[in-house]
Design a protein around this motif. Sequence first.
Motif, mmCIF file in Angstrom:
data_model
loop_
_atom_site.group_PDB
_atom_site.id
_atom_site.type_symbol
_atom_site.label_atom_id
_atom_site.label_comp_id
_atom_site.label_asym_id
_atom_site.label_seq_id
_atom_site.Cartn_x
_atom_site.Cartn_y
_atom_site.Cartn_z
ATOM 1 N N UNK A 127 76.288 64.619 10.369
ATOM 2 C CA UNK A 127 77.281 64.415 9.295
ATOM 3 C C UNK A 127 76.859 63.273 8.369
ATOM 4 N N UNK A 128 76.488 62.083 8.886
ATOM 5 C CA UNK A 128 76.071 61.021 7.955
ATOM 6 C C UNK A 128 74.900 61.441 7.069
ATOM 7 N N UNK A 129 73.929 62.142 7.648
ATOM 8 C CA UNK A 129 72.752 62.513 6.835
ATOM 9 C C UNK A 129 73.080 63.633 5.851
ATOM 10 N N UNK A 130 73.968 64.524 6.229
ATOM 11 C CA UNK A 130 74.394 65.565 5.279
ATOM 12 C C UNK A 130 75.045 64.911 4.067
ATOM 13 N N UNK A 131 75.917 63.932 4.330
ATOM 14 C CA UNK A 131 76.621 63.259 3.226
ATOM 15 C C UNK A 131 75.642 62.460 2.368
ATOM 16 N N UNK A 132 74.637 61.854 3.022
ATOM 17 C CA UNK A 132 73.614 61.116 2.267
ATOM 18 C C UNK A 132 72.837 62.061 1.361
ATOM 19 N N UNK A 133 72.561 63.254 1.854
ATOM 20 C CA UNK A 133 71.843 64.250 1.052
ATOM 21 C C UNK A 133 72.652 64.645 -0.180
ATOM 22 N N UNK A 165 84.530 69.500 3.916
ATOM 23 C CA UNK A 165 85.571 68.868 3.095
ATOM 24 C C UNK A 165 85.047 67.559 2.470
ATOM 25 N N UNK A 166 84.427 66.719 3.284
ATOM 26 C CA UNK A 166 83.916 65.420 2.777
ATOM 27 C C UNK A 166 82.786 65.640 1.786
ATOM 28 N N UNK A 167 81.910 66.566 2.106
ATOM 29 C CA UNK A 167 80.733 66.794 1.244
ATOM 30 C C UNK A 167 81.170 67.292 -0.129
ATOM 31 N N UNK A 168 82.162 68.171 -0.156
ATOM 32 C CA UNK A 168 82.641 68.677 -1.454
ATOM 33 C C UNK A 168 83.250 67.544 -2.273
ATOM 34 N N UNK A 169 83.961 66.635 -1.593
ATOM 35 C CA UNK A 169 84.585 65.507 -2.313
ATOM 36 C C UNK A 169 83.513 64.599 -2.919
ATOM 37 N N UNK A 170 82.448 64.356 -2.158
ATOM 38 C CA UNK A 170 81.366 63.499 -2.679
ATOM 39 C C UNK A 170 80.725 64.150 -3.900
ATOM 40 N N UNK A 171 80.479 65.429 -3.816
ATOM 41 C CA UNK A 171 79.860 66.146 -4.946
ATOM 42 C C UNK A 171 80.747 66.025 -6.189
ATOM 43 N N UNK A 172 82.046 66.231 -6.010
ATOM 44 C CA UNK A 172 82.970 66.163 -7.155
ATOM 45 C C UNK A 172 82.982 64.766 -7.754
ATOM 46 N N UNK A 173 82.987 63.762 -6.877
ATOM 47 C CA UNK A 173 83.020 62.369 -7.331
ATOM 48 C C UNK A 173 81.770 62.045 -8.160
ATOM 49 N N UNK A 174 80.624 62.461 -7.655
ATOM 50 C CA UNK A 174 79.365 62.178 -8.357
ATOM 51 C C UNK A 174 79.338 62.864 -9.710
ATOM 52 N N UNK A 175 79.774 64.105 -9.719
ATOM 53 C CA UNK A 175 79.719 64.874 -10.968
ATOM 54 C C UNK A 175 80.585 64.226 -12.034
ATOM 55 N N UNK A 205 77.609 73.584 -10.586
ATOM 56 C CA UNK A 205 78.509 72.431 -10.502
ATOM 57 C C UNK A 205 79.029 72.186 -9.080
ATOM 58 N N UNK A 206 79.233 73.284 -8.357
ATOM 59 C CA UNK A 206 79.820 73.168 -7.013
ATOM 60 C C UNK A 206 78.731 72.973 -5.963
ATOM 61 N N UNK A 207 79.109 72.321 -4.881
ATOM 62 C CA UNK A 207 78.188 72.182 -3.749
ATOM 63 C C UNK A 207 78.092 73.531 -3.017
ATOM 64 N N UNK A 208 76.903 74.002 -2.801
ATOM 65 C CA UNK A 208 76.719 75.235 -2.019
ATOM 66 C C UNK A 208 76.626 74.851 -0.544
ATOM 67 N N UNK A 209 77.340 75.556 0.298
ATOM 68 C CA UNK A 209 77.253 75.271 1.735
ATOM 69 C C UNK A 209 76.775 76.536 2.448
ATOM 70 N N UNK A 210 75.791 76.355 3.297
ATOM 71 C CA UNK A 210 75.256 77.450 4.118
ATOM 72 C C UNK A 210 75.464 77.016 5.565
ATOM 73 N N UNK A 211 76.197 77.789 6.328
ATOM 74 C CA UNK A 211 76.485 77.382 7.704
ATOM 75 C C UNK A 211 76.232 78.512 8.676
ATOM 76 N N UNK A 212 76.046 78.138 9.923
ATOM 77 C CA UNK A 212 75.881 79.159 10.948
ATOM 78 C C UNK A 212 75.137 78.601 12.141
ATOM 79 N N UNK A 213 75.026 79.391 13.191
ATOM 80 C CA UNK A 213 74.281 78.928 14.366
ATOM 81 C C UNK A 213 72.787 79.031 14.093
ATOM 82 N N UNK A 214 71.996 78.396 14.935
ATOM 83 C CA UNK A 214 70.540 78.470 14.750
ATOM 84 C C UNK A 214 70.084 79.932 14.842
#
Length: 289
Positions: free
Chosen positions: A226-232, A269-279, A38-47
């Motif tokens: 950021x725009x493309x992450x949110x689109x994804x 923060x924005x990506x999690x909100x979009x995921x919640x809204x869609x769900x 249900x939750x958005x998984x986020x993986x972050x870090x440097x290259x």
Amino acid sequence: MNGQGDVADGRNPFRFVGSDNAPGRLVIDVCGVTIGGQQLAVIGGPCGVESKEQVFAVARYIAESGVGLFRAGAFKPRTNPYSFQGLGSDGLALLAMVKQEFHLGIVTEATDLEAFPGVEKVADVVQIGARNMQNFALLRRAGKSEKPILLKRGQGATLEEWLMAAEYILSEGNGRVILCERGIRTWSNHARNTFDVSVIPAAKALSHLPVIADPSHAVGRRDLVIPCALAGVAAGADGILVETHCQPSSALSDGQQALLPNEFLALVDMARKIKDLLRSNSQGMGLCF
Ligand code: PEP
Ligand code: MN
């Protein structure tokens, strides 16, 4: 086999990867982070892993933001043989320290068969990079691993080629595969690659495997990440993989696409909100959000 024809005929040619033969969508737990749930998984870090100071600085804000998965390469597949190739086993040792200190799950790439056993020991998820998507020996080795595999889409791969690459892993016994869209090569040259947003729902329609979006390698430009992450996320991605660095201008690889810490935190923060809204708004529509 000509997978294209089979799909066009309405038959799903993917024995293990196909959604037809699976009990439902696959949900993978990685160190308490669910991927495909249900939750958005986020993986972050440097290259890449560059130094203890560098990975610790990034891991600190990643952990504080509640993002549970840290990704950095100890082995780097580079176009130019003279570019930074990664710290190798010293990099793996630094990733083990990050895990211990910040309680983050580790995602890191195995570039070849030789690197695989060492990577597998430290990683909670082993990445197979875009250039290796059809390295069949590596795929079969990943299929024998106990660890989940993050399989990037090849730069020139169709959806069916990508799913068949996943099929190599599943057919060897490892069912825990995460698909990752990271952009494909097209004639468009304003960005490094073309982020193929439509492949996300298309992959989810054919397969029960989780699909995540990597906007960083898809665009190669900080201002487009950021725009493309949110689109994804809006297209139904189960998660995002995003590169971030405290000093992108001095990064040893992919600095031009790394988000600054504040940008990364705002995106999460924005990506999690979009995921919640869609769900909460897509019930009964037959869509996989
Ligand atoms: C990476 O993840 O740093 C990387 C090199 O990715 P890709 O295989 O998608 O190019
Ligand atoms: Mn990178």
